[in-house]
Scaffold this motif. Structure first.
Motif, PDB file in Angstrom:
ATOM      1  N   VAL A 253       0.874  -1.179   0.000  1.00 53.47           N
ATOM      2  CA  VAL A 253       0.000   0.000   0.000  1.00 53.47           C
ATOM      3  C   VAL A 253       0.910   1.227   0.000  1.00 53.47           C
ATOM      4  CG1 VAL A 253      -1.929   1.188   1.097  1.00 53.47           C
ATOM      5  CG2 VAL A 253      -1.733  -1.293   1.332  1.00 53.47           C
ATOM      6  N   PRO A 254       1.311   1.704  -1.161  1.00 49.10           N
ATOM      7  CA  PRO A 254       2.252   2.828  -1.244  1.00 49.10           C
ATOM      8  C   PRO A 254       1.766   4.067  -0.499  1.00 49.10           C
ATOM      9  CG  PRO A 254       2.042   1.753  -3.375  1.00 49.10           C
ATOM     10  CD  PRO A 254       0.984   1.150  -2.486  1.00 49.10           C
ATOM     11  N   ALA A 255       2.728   4.832  -0.013  1.00 49.41           N
ATOM     12  CA  ALA A 255       2.434   5.939   0.903  1.00 49.41           C
ATOM     13  C   ALA A 255       1.987   7.227   0.231  1.00 49.41           C
ATOM     14  CB  ALA A 255       3.671   6.234   1.748  1.00 49.41           C
ATOM     15  N   ALA A 256       2.182   7.372  -1.081  1.00 49.84           N
ATOM     16  CA  ALA A 256       2.056   8.669  -1.749  1.00 49.84           C
ATOM     17  C   ALA A 256       0.727   9.370  -1.503  1.00 49.84           C
ATOM     18  CB  ALA A 256       2.294   8.507  -3.252  1.00 49.84           C
ATOM     19  N   SER A 257      -0.377   8.653  -1.635  1.00 53.71           N
ATOM     20  CA  SER A 257      -1.689   9.309  -1.514  1.00 53.71           C
ATOM     21  C   SER A 257      -1.941   9.814  -0.103  1.00 53.71           C
ATOM     22  CB  SER A 257      -2.808   8.366  -1.949  1.00 53.71           C
ATOM     23  OG  SER A 257      -2.900   7.247  -1.089  1.00 53.71           O
ATOM     24  N   VAL A 258      -1.505   9.060   0.896  1.00 57.35           N
ATOM     25  CA  VAL A 258      -1.687   9.491   2.288  1.00 57.35           C
ATOM     26  C   VAL A 258      -0.834  10.719   2.568  1.00 57.35           C
ATOM     27  CG1 VAL A 258      -1.295   8.856   4.698  1.00 57.35           C
ATOM     28  CG2 VAL A 258      -2.379   7.229   3.139  1.00 57.35           C
ATOM     29  N   LEU A 259       0.374  10.744   2.044  1.00 56.78           N
ATOM     30  CA  LEU A 259       1.241  11.912   2.239  1.00 56.78           C
ATOM     31  C   LEU A 259       0.658  13.149   1.552  1.00 56.78           C
ATOM     32  CD1 LEU A 259       4.758  10.263   1.841  1.00 56.78           C
ATOM     33  CD2 LEU A 259       3.533  10.844   3.962  1.00 56.78           C
ATOM     34  N   ARG A 260       0.017  12.961   0.411  1.00 57.37           N
ATOM     35  CA  ARG A 260      -0.640  14.101  -0.245  1.00 57.37           C
ATOM     36  C   ARG A 260      -1.812  14.599   0.594  1.00 57.37           C
ATOM     37  NH1 ARG A 260      -0.076  10.792  -5.113  1.00 57.37           N
ATOM     38  NH2 ARG A 260      -2.322  10.318  -4.969  1.00 57.37           N
ATOM     39  N   LEU A 261      -2.579  13.659   1.165  1.00 54.99           N
ATOM     40  CA  LEU A 261      -3.691  14.051   2.038  1.00 54.99           C
ATOM     41  C   LEU A 261      -3.173  14.828   3.244  1.00 54.99           C
ATOM     42  CD1 LEU A 261      -6.655  13.966   2.998  1.00 54.99           C
ATOM     43  CD2 LEU A 261      -6.162  11.717   4.008  1.00 54.99           C
ATOM     44  N   VAL A 262      -2.085  14.374   3.810  1.00 56.11           N
ATOM     45  CA  VAL A 262      -1.483  15.066   4.960  1.00 56.11           C
ATOM     46  C   VAL A 262      -1.156  16.507   4.609  1.00 56.11           C
ATOM     47  CG1 VAL A 262       0.595  15.193   6.399  1.00 56.11           C
ATOM     48  CG2 VAL A 262      -0.603  13.015   6.120  1.00 56.11           C
ATOM     49  N   GLU A 263      -0.559  16.737   3.452  1.00 54.89           N
ATOM     50  CA  GLU A 263      -0.213  18.098   3.043  1.00 54.89           C
ATOM     51  C   GLU A 263      -1.453  18.965   2.880  1.00 54.89           C
ATOM     52  OE1 GLU A 263       2.757  19.575   3.004  1.00 54.89           O
ATOM     53  OE2 GLU A 263       3.339  17.649   3.921  1.00 54.89           O
ATOM     54  N   LYS A 264      -2.515  18.405   2.326  1.00 53.19           N
ATOM     55  CA  LYS A 264      -3.766  19.153   2.178  1.00 53.19           C
ATOM     56  C   LYS A 264      -4.344  19.518   3.543  1.00 53.19           C
ATOM     57  CE  LYS A 264      -4.977  17.020  -2.253  1.00 53.19           C
ATOM     58  NZ  LYS A 264      -5.915  16.118  -2.979  1.00 53.19           N
ATOM     59  N   LEU A 265      -4.261  18.606   4.489  1.00 54.87           N
ATOM     60  CA  LEU A 265      -4.780  18.881   5.829  1.00 54.87           C
ATOM     61  C   LEU A 265      -3.932  19.920   6.545  1.00 54.87           C
ATOM     62  CD1 LEU A 265      -5.761  15.262   6.973  1.00 54.87           C
ATOM     63  CD2 LEU A 265      -7.245  17.047   6.050  1.00 54.87           C
ATOM     64  N   LYS A 266      -2.632  19.866   6.353  1.00 59.58           N
ATOM     65  CA  LYS A 266      -1.758  20.870   6.960  1.00 59.58           C
ATOM     66  C   LYS A 266      -2.045  22.251   6.381  1.00 59.58           C
ATOM     67  CE  LYS A 266       2.164  17.923   8.231  1.00 59.58           C
ATOM     68  NZ  LYS A 266       3.587  17.600   7.945  1.00 59.58           N
ATOM     69  N   GLN A 267      -2.245  22.318   5.086  1.00 60.94           N
ATOM     70  CA  GLN A 267      -2.542  23.599   4.440  1.00 60.94           C
ATOM     71  C   GLN A 267      -3.857  24.180   4.949  1.00 60.94           C
ATOM     72  OE1 GLN A 267      -2.388  22.920   0.204  1.00 60.94           O
ATOM     73  NE2 GLN A 267      -0.250  22.233   0.280  1.00 60.94           N
ATOM     74  N   ALA A 268      -4.780  23.310   5.327  1.00 61.22           N
ATOM     75  CA  ALA A 268      -6.066  23.751   5.863  1.00 61.22           C
ATOM     76  C   ALA A 268      -6.012  23.975   7.372  1.00 61.22           C
ATOM     77  CB  ALA A 268      -7.155  22.736   5.532  1.00 61.22           C
ATOM     78  N   ASP A 269      -4.810  23.840   7.948  1.00 58.11           N
ATOM     79  CA  ASP A 269      -4.591  24.047   9.389  1.00 58.11           C
ATOM     80  C   ASP A 269      -5.403  23.065  10.229  1.00 58.11           C
ATOM     81  OD1 ASP A 269      -3.233  25.298  11.443  1.00 58.11           O
ATOM     82  OD2 ASP A 269      -4.843  26.740  11.806  1.00 58.11           O
ATOM     83  N   ARG A 270      -5.474  21.837   9.759  1.00 59.84           N
ATOM     84  CA  ARG A 270      -6.159  20.785  10.514  1.00 59.84           C
ATOM     85  C   ARG A 270      -5.188  20.088  11.450  1.00 59.84           C
ATOM     86  NH1 ARG A 270     -10.930  19.895   7.528  1.00 59.84           N
ATOM     87  NH2 ARG A 270     -11.582  21.997   6.978  1.00 59.84           N
ATOM     88  N   LYS A 271      -5.701  19.386  12.431  1.00 59.38           N
ATOM     89  CA  LYS A 271      -4.883  18.642  13.377  1.00 59.38           C
ATOM     90  C   LYS A 271      -4.483  17.315  12.741  1.00 59.38           C
ATOM     91  CE  LYS A 271      -7.128  20.712  17.411  1.00 59.38           C
ATOM     92  NZ  LYS A 271      -7.990  20.460  18.602  1.00 59.38           N
ATOM     93  N   VAL A 272      -3.226  17.199  12.381  1.00 59.49           N
ATOM     94  CA  VAL A 272      -2.765  15.994  11.697  1.00 59.49           C
ATOM     95  C   VAL A 272      -1.359  15.632  12.162  1.00 59.49           C
ATOM     96  CG1 VAL A 272      -1.935  17.363   9.726  1.00 59.49           C
ATOM     97  CG2 VAL A 272      -2.390  14.919   9.436  1.00 59.49           C
ATOM     98  N   LEU A 273      -1.138  14.342  12.355  1.00 61.02           N
ATOM     99  CA  LEU A 273       0.183  13.813  12.681  1.00 61.02           C
ATOM    100  C   LEU A 273       0.559  12.803  11.611  1.00 61.02           C
ATOM    101  CD1 LEU A 273       2.633  13.306  14.595  1.00 61.02           C
ATOM    102  CD2 LEU A 273       1.255  11.473  15.629  1.00 61.02           C
ATOM    103  N   SER A 274       1.714  12.991  11.002  1.00 61.07           N
ATOM    104  CA  SER A 274       2.220  12.051  10.002  1.00 61.07           C
ATOM    105  C   SER A 274       3.537  11.479  10.491  1.00 61.07           C
ATOM    106  CB  SER A 274       2.416  12.755   8.657  1.00 61.07           C
ATOM    107  OG  SER A 274       3.025  11.884   7.719  1.00 61.07           O
ATOM    108  N   ILE A 275       3.565  10.158  10.686  1.00 59.82           N
ATOM    109  CA  ILE A 275       4.795   9.460  11.042  1.00 59.82           C
ATOM    110  C   ILE A 275       5.235   8.686   9.803  1.00 59.82           C
ATOM    111  CG2 ILE A 275       5.893   7.798  12.581  1.00 59.82           C
ATOM    112  CD1 ILE A 275       3.706   8.385  14.627  1.00 59.82           C
ATOM    113  N   HIS A 276       6.184   9.243   9.089  1.00 59.22           N
ATOM    114  CA  HIS A 276       6.658   8.609   7.855  1.00 59.22           C
ATOM    115  C   HIS A 276       8.067   8.074   8.075  1.00 59.22           C
ATOM    116  CE1 HIS A 276       7.116   7.720   3.640  1.00 59.22           C
ATOM    117  NE2 HIS A 276       8.219   8.446   3.587  1.00 59.22           N
ATOM    118  N   ARG A 277       8.237   6.801   7.807  1.00 60.92           N
ATOM    119  CA  ARG A 277       9.537   6.157   7.933  1.00 60.92           C
ATOM    120  C   ARG A 277      10.064   5.861   6.528  1.00 60.92           C
ATOM    121  NH1 ARG A 277      10.608   7.815  12.863  1.00 60.92           N
ATOM    122  NH2 ARG A 277       9.091   7.066  14.425  1.00 60.92           N
ATOM    123  N   PRO A 278      11.015   6.646   6.019  1.00 59.96           N
ATOM    124  CA  PRO A 278      11.501   6.463   4.656  1.00 59.96           C
ATOM    125  C   PRO A 278      11.995   5.050   4.360  1.00 59.96           C
ATOM    126  CG  PRO A 278      12.267   8.546   5.541  1.00 59.96           C
ATOM    127  CD  PRO A 278      11.633   7.816   6.678  1.00 59.96           C
TER     128      PRO A 278
END
Length: 305
Positions: A253-278
């Motif tokens: 389940v590649p991470a790309a779409s979730v990381l894009r969602l995270v950026e959209k939520l951050k831009q909207a100033d929503r409460k979001v935590l992203s733990i990404h392990r490269p």
């Protein structure tokens, strides 16, 4: 609705203790005058203490519950785990734990892998009820029937207990399903914890036979279902805190779409935590799971009675 393997021994113990107290009261045995340390008062105090301990123990064992789905009348199942601190008179938060592809309702109740144990342990520390449904199939992917079942489960929980906030969590397919359900029902969900899920089922290309069965058709036959259930396309609906974990080397389940969602939520100033392990793959550690769960719970709006 049917509960399998009920906690009859504990329930009977409480019933008999309370019955004994009523008999003592009726006979006037609880009204003797005397020093505070009298045997009568001590007996009464011991009975009340044992009754309270037995009542608290009602939450110690998971219960398998069978219910009739309103959508189509089929028999469906989930497992419910009450906290050991459960008190019927007090409101308890709930976490709906959604299993991964190929698993079932037992995964988040018994599995010792980091994602499952992390969700259980954080829920236990917070005195939460854990509910782990089949949500239709081992390969559900939160299609329309699964969605309807989870909505029904939440409604029935609120009828049976005093329920505070409802959270959704899951890993892999369950992490995808948690995001999907949060996007579809923001009015029901106080927070989302998605572990190694996808946020875009339009572009996701794995497990297509299973997803097609769940969604009522392929991407060509039922494109609206794939778009409707893709969290990335509906960032405005995530008014609740969202915690996600992803692995940079996850090919299941590649991470790309979730990381894009995270950026959209951050831009909207929503409460979001992203733990990404490269260097991470298709799994989340116990520590990261606990951190994600704790963020979601901490940032969620308090329960209004």
């Amino acid at each position: 609705m049917t509960m399998l393997f009920p906690r009859l021994s504990d329930a009977r113990l409480v019933w008999h203790l309370l019955a004994l107290l009523r008999l003592r009261s009726a006979a006037g045995l609880g009204a003797e005058k005397g020093p505070a340390g009298s045997s009568s008062h001590l007996c009464l105090a011991m009975l009340l203490t044992v009754a309270w301990l037995a009542s608290s123990a009602l939450g110690a064992e998971p219960q398998e519950i069978v219910f009739k789905a309103r959508l189509d009348g089929t028999e469906q199942r989930y497992i419910e785990l009450l906290p050991t601190s459960f008190e019927a008179m007090h409101a308890h938060d709930v976490v709906i734990a959604l299993h991964g592809h190929g698993s079932d309702r037992r995964q988040f109740i018994t599995d010792v892998r980091g994602e499952c144990k992390g969700v259980r342990d954080v829920a236990a520390r917070q005195g939460m009820i854990v509910v782990s449904p089949d949500y239709r199939a081992t390969t559900s992917w939160m299609g329309p029937k699964a969605e309807a079942d989870v909505v029904q489960i939440i409604e029935e929980l609120k009828q049976r207990y005093k329920i505070g906030r409802v959270f959704v969590a899951g890993a892999s397919m369950g992490g995808t399903a948690a995001l999907t359900f949060g996007a579809l029902h923001p009015d029901l969900v106080a927070g989302v914890c998605s572990l190694n899920g996808t946020a875009n089922l339009v572009e996701y290309d794995r497990f297509q036979d299973a997803i097609s069965d769940s969604f009522g058709g392929s991407k060509i036959d039922a494109p609206e279902e794939y778009a409707k259930r893709s969290a990335e396309l509906w960032p405005e609906r995530f008014t609740m805190p969202v915690a996600v974990t992803t692995g940079g080397k996850d090919t299941v389940v590649p991470a790309a779409s979730v990381l894009r969602l995270v950026e959209k939520l951050k831009q909207a100033d929503r409460k979001v935590l992203s733990i990404h392990r490269p260097a991470g793959g298709h799994s989340t550690t116990y520590e990261d799971t606990c951190q994600a769960m704790e963020f979601m719970l901490r940032e969620a709006k308090p329960f209004n009675h």
